[in-house]
Motif scaffolding. Structure first.
Motif, PDB file in Angstrom:
ATOM      1  N   GLY A  11      45.625  46.475  47.917  1.00 37.55           N
ATOM      2  CA  GLY A  11      45.011  45.658  46.873  1.00 37.55           C
ATOM      3  C   GLY A  11      46.075  44.854  46.159  1.00 37.55           C
ATOM      4  N   SER A  13      45.459  42.628  43.394  1.00 36.21           N
ATOM      5  CA  SER A  13      44.924  42.001  42.189  1.00 36.21           C
ATOM      6  C   SER A  13      45.774  42.443  40.992  1.00 36.21           C
ATOM      7  N   ILE A  14      45.152  42.733  39.846  1.00 37.44           N
ATOM      8  CA  ILE A  14      45.940  43.052  38.651  1.00 37.44           C
ATOM      9  C   ILE A  14      46.770  44.318  38.869  1.00 37.44           C
ATOM     10  N   ALA A  15      46.106  45.419  39.245  1.00 38.24           N
ATOM     11  CA  ALA A  15      46.829  46.683  39.438  1.00 38.24           C
ATOM     12  C   ALA A  15      47.802  46.574  40.609  1.00 38.24           C
ATOM     13  N   GLU A  35      46.420  42.823  50.781  1.00 42.41           N
ATOM     14  CA  GLU A  35      45.271  42.309  50.012  1.00 42.41           C
ATOM     15  C   GLU A  35      44.222  41.786  51.008  1.00 42.41           C
ATOM     16  N   ARG A  36      43.009  42.295  50.870  1.00 37.04           N
ATOM     17  CA  ARG A  36      41.930  41.944  51.806  1.00 37.04           C
ATOM     18  C   ARG A  36      41.569  40.461  51.748  1.00 37.04           C
ATOM     19  N   ARG A  44      38.753  33.800  41.115  1.00 38.90           N
ATOM     20  CA  ARG A  44      37.738  34.830  41.237  1.00 38.90           C
ATOM     21  C   ARG A  44      37.040  35.167  39.916  1.00 38.90           C
ATOM     22  N   GLY A  49      39.935  39.786  27.859  1.00 39.98           N
ATOM     23  CA  GLY A  49      40.516  39.944  26.531  1.00 39.98           C
ATOM     24  C   GLY A  49      41.563  41.056  26.547  1.00 39.98           C
ATOM     25  N   VAL A 126      42.694  47.075  54.644  1.00 42.71           N
ATOM     26  CA  VAL A 126      43.024  48.428  55.104  1.00 42.71           C
ATOM     27  C   VAL A 126      41.702  49.144  55.379  1.00 42.71           C
ATOM     28  N   ASP A 155      43.032  49.274  45.008  1.00 46.33           N
ATOM     29  CA  ASP A 155      42.016  48.517  45.744  1.00 46.33           C
ATOM     30  C   ASP A 155      40.642  48.574  45.071  1.00 46.33           C
ATOM     31  N   ARG A 180      27.767  37.402  34.129  1.00 44.13           N
ATOM     32  CA  ARG A 180      28.981  36.778  33.587  1.00 44.13           C
ATOM     33  C   ARG A 180      29.066  35.324  33.962  1.00 44.13           C
ATOM     34  N   ASP A 305      41.299  50.061  38.649  1.00 45.40           N
ATOM     35  CA  ASP A 305      39.906  50.466  38.858  1.00 45.40           C
ATOM     36  C   ASP A 305      39.754  51.450  40.018  1.00 45.40           C
ATOM     37  N   GLY A 317      40.058  47.505  30.540  1.00 45.10           N
ATOM     38  CA  GLY A 317      40.267  47.818  31.965  1.00 45.10           C
ATOM     39  C   GLY A 317      41.567  47.248  32.508  1.00 45.10           C
ATOM     40  N   SER A 318      41.867  46.012  32.153  1.00 43.81           N
ATOM     41  CA  SER A 318      43.096  45.395  32.668  1.00 43.81           C
ATOM     42  C   SER A 318      44.316  46.025  32.015  1.00 43.81           C
TER      43      SER A 318
END
Ligand SMILES: Cc1cc2nc3c(=O)[nH]c(=O)nc-3n(C[C@H](O)[C@H](O)[C@H](O)COP(=O)(O)OP(=O)(O)OC[C@H]3O[C@@H](n4cnc5c(N)ncnc54)[C@H](O)[C@@H]3O)c2cc1C
Length: 407
Positions: A11, A13-15, A35-36, A44, A49, A126, A155, A180, A305, A317-318
């Motif tokens: 993965g 992304s952020i993590a 990364e897939r 995306r 916040g 993966v 991921d 959203r 996540d 979460g971020s």
């Protein structure tokens, strides 16, 4: 740190970007990100916040940077429809020290911080994770098989790494959806304060709205509406298996329902901000949460996540994903073997994840599943109601993310 060891991050992304940076900084020999998605991830998402105090800690740890475009928020104004009044009636006001970001620019910043020594593969899914005593083998969708000393699962909520650690453990559907989107301001819009976030309330849900910097300059209105889907046989979706809603008949019918809800319950101006959003700028996400018993098993570790899915009402979460990376870096620097690193990381982060999941459930219950009679609410009633949901049994909050422990 186990110097020279090869580490894979599943993965990007952020993590994924943050943990790749963490292990590279701590001295891993070879770091590879799989990364897939193909290409850049920058388009995306929508708005994110980040709590001011959590941002400052992450900046001091070297994971984010003040130069990223952001917009400052200081208040959150809870608002209800009041007949034809353009902006509705504000019934409560709360301190809201957050920075608003465009998801794309946040990701871009994190991606640019991944050191050049890290190999970042895109279009690399993966499909299986096999751990033995000496390492971990990853199988890729193109048939390749690669071995690493340790693997970090970054991921996301449908993690294959987590599935290898805890087979069958999957996120729980919260019973409601998040819708959203972002829309562009229009000439003739009423003057509103950029530092104010809005929460528009209605029976059975609410919508969080705030301005974020737009990719090409200026601002866009970012909004997330939470509501229970209607009791319609065609919309009785089986959401127990984590999923996203692809465009199609079900998504179109749900969107029509949500648009009607906005037209009926929103003050006119805030309703227009949602209803003028282009279909390609909005999407529906079922809301899930998940808590894992441990963040590390042997040479497999989870972050972001993939580790814990927190309902978005927590606004953290971020932050949690980025804090996972700082804790991983500290654990790698302080320990000499993977079992020790795993133990230190787990001890630092599992309880925080569990507390955030619990907070998300309390906020979701109060703000979506069992909404109060908003019409009867003024500032004193609001303050009490907020205090009850925000404070856990230990009286701590965690709204916007828990404070980072100083290493
Ligand atoms: C409606 C909503 C609003 C939110 N608002 C906020 C907010 O205001 N503030 C905040 O801090 N957080 C917010 N969050 C939470 C935040 O978006 C997430 O916690 C954060 O994005 C998690 O990042 P991640 O890197 O762990 O996972 P993700 O961003 O999901 O990334 C996982 C990555 O892994 C890749 N991947 C998946 N499977 C594989 C595979 N098999 N092989 C290779 N790659 C794979 C995916 O393509 C993806 O790029 C919100 C979430 C939602 C749903």
């Amino acid at each position: 740190m186990v110097n020279e060891d090869s580490v894979a991050v599943v993965g990007g992304s952020i993590a994924g970007c943050a943990t790749a940076q963490a292990v590279a900084r701590a001295g891993a020999g070879r770091v590879t990100v799989f990364e897939r998605a193909g290409g850049e991830l920058r388009d995306r998402g929508v708005g994110i916040g980040l709590h001011d105090a959590r941002f400052a800690e992450l900046e001091a740890a070297g994971y984010v940077d003040s130069s990223m475009p952001w917009s400052g928020l200081s208040r959150r104004v809870w608002t209800i429809r009041d007949g034809a009044a353009e902006l509705g009636r504000a019934f409560a006001d709360q301190h809201f020290p957050f920075r608003s970001y465009n998801w794309g620019s946040l990701w871009h910043e994190l991606r640019s911080r991944v050191p050049e020594s890290v190999t970042y593969h895109t279009g690399a899914a993966v499909t299986a994770v096999e751990q033995d005593a000496d390492g971990v083998a990853l199988r890729l969708a193109d048939g390749r098989r690669e071995r690493f000393a340790a693997v970090i699962g970054a991921d996301g909520y449908r993690s294959v790494v987590r599935e290898a650690m805890f087979p069958g453990l999957a996120p729980d559907y919260a019973g409601y959806l998040g819708w959203r989107g972002t829309s562009a301001p229009m000439p003739g819009d009423p003057e509103t304060d950029r530092a104010e976030a809005r929460v528009i309330v209605f029976p059975g849900g609410h919508c969080m709205m705030y301005l974020i910097p737009a990719a090409g300059g200026g601002y866009r209105m970012n909004w997330v509406l939470y509501a229970v889907p209607p009791d319609d046989p065609e919309l009785l979706l089986d959401l127990r298996t984590p999923t996203s809603l692809p465009p199609g008949r079900v998504a179109a019918k749900l969107t029509a329902y949500l648009r009607d809800l906005v037209a009926e319950h929103f003050p006119p101006y805030w309703g227009r901000c949602v209803l003028r959003t282009a279909p390609e700028d909005s999407f529906i996400q079922p809301i899930y949460d998940l808590q894992v018993p441990r963040l590390a098993v042997g040479r497999l570790l989870l972050a972001g996540d993939a580790a814990t899915v927190v309902r978005p009402h927590t606004g953290g979460g971020s932050v949690k994903a980025l804090q996972d990376a700082t804790a991983l870096e500290a654990a790698c620097r302080a320990n000499g073997s993977w079992p020790e690193i795993a133990g230190a990381y787990d001890a630092e982060r599992t309880a925080v994840g569990a507390a955030m999941v619990a907070l998300g459930r309390r906020l979701g219950r109060a703000q979506v599943e069992q909404t109060p009679d908003w019409q009867k609410m003024g500032q004193p009633e609001f303050d009490l109601w907020w205090q009850e949901q925000n404070q856990g049994p230990d009286r701590s909050s965690g709204f916007g993310g828990h404070a980072l422990k100083r290493g």
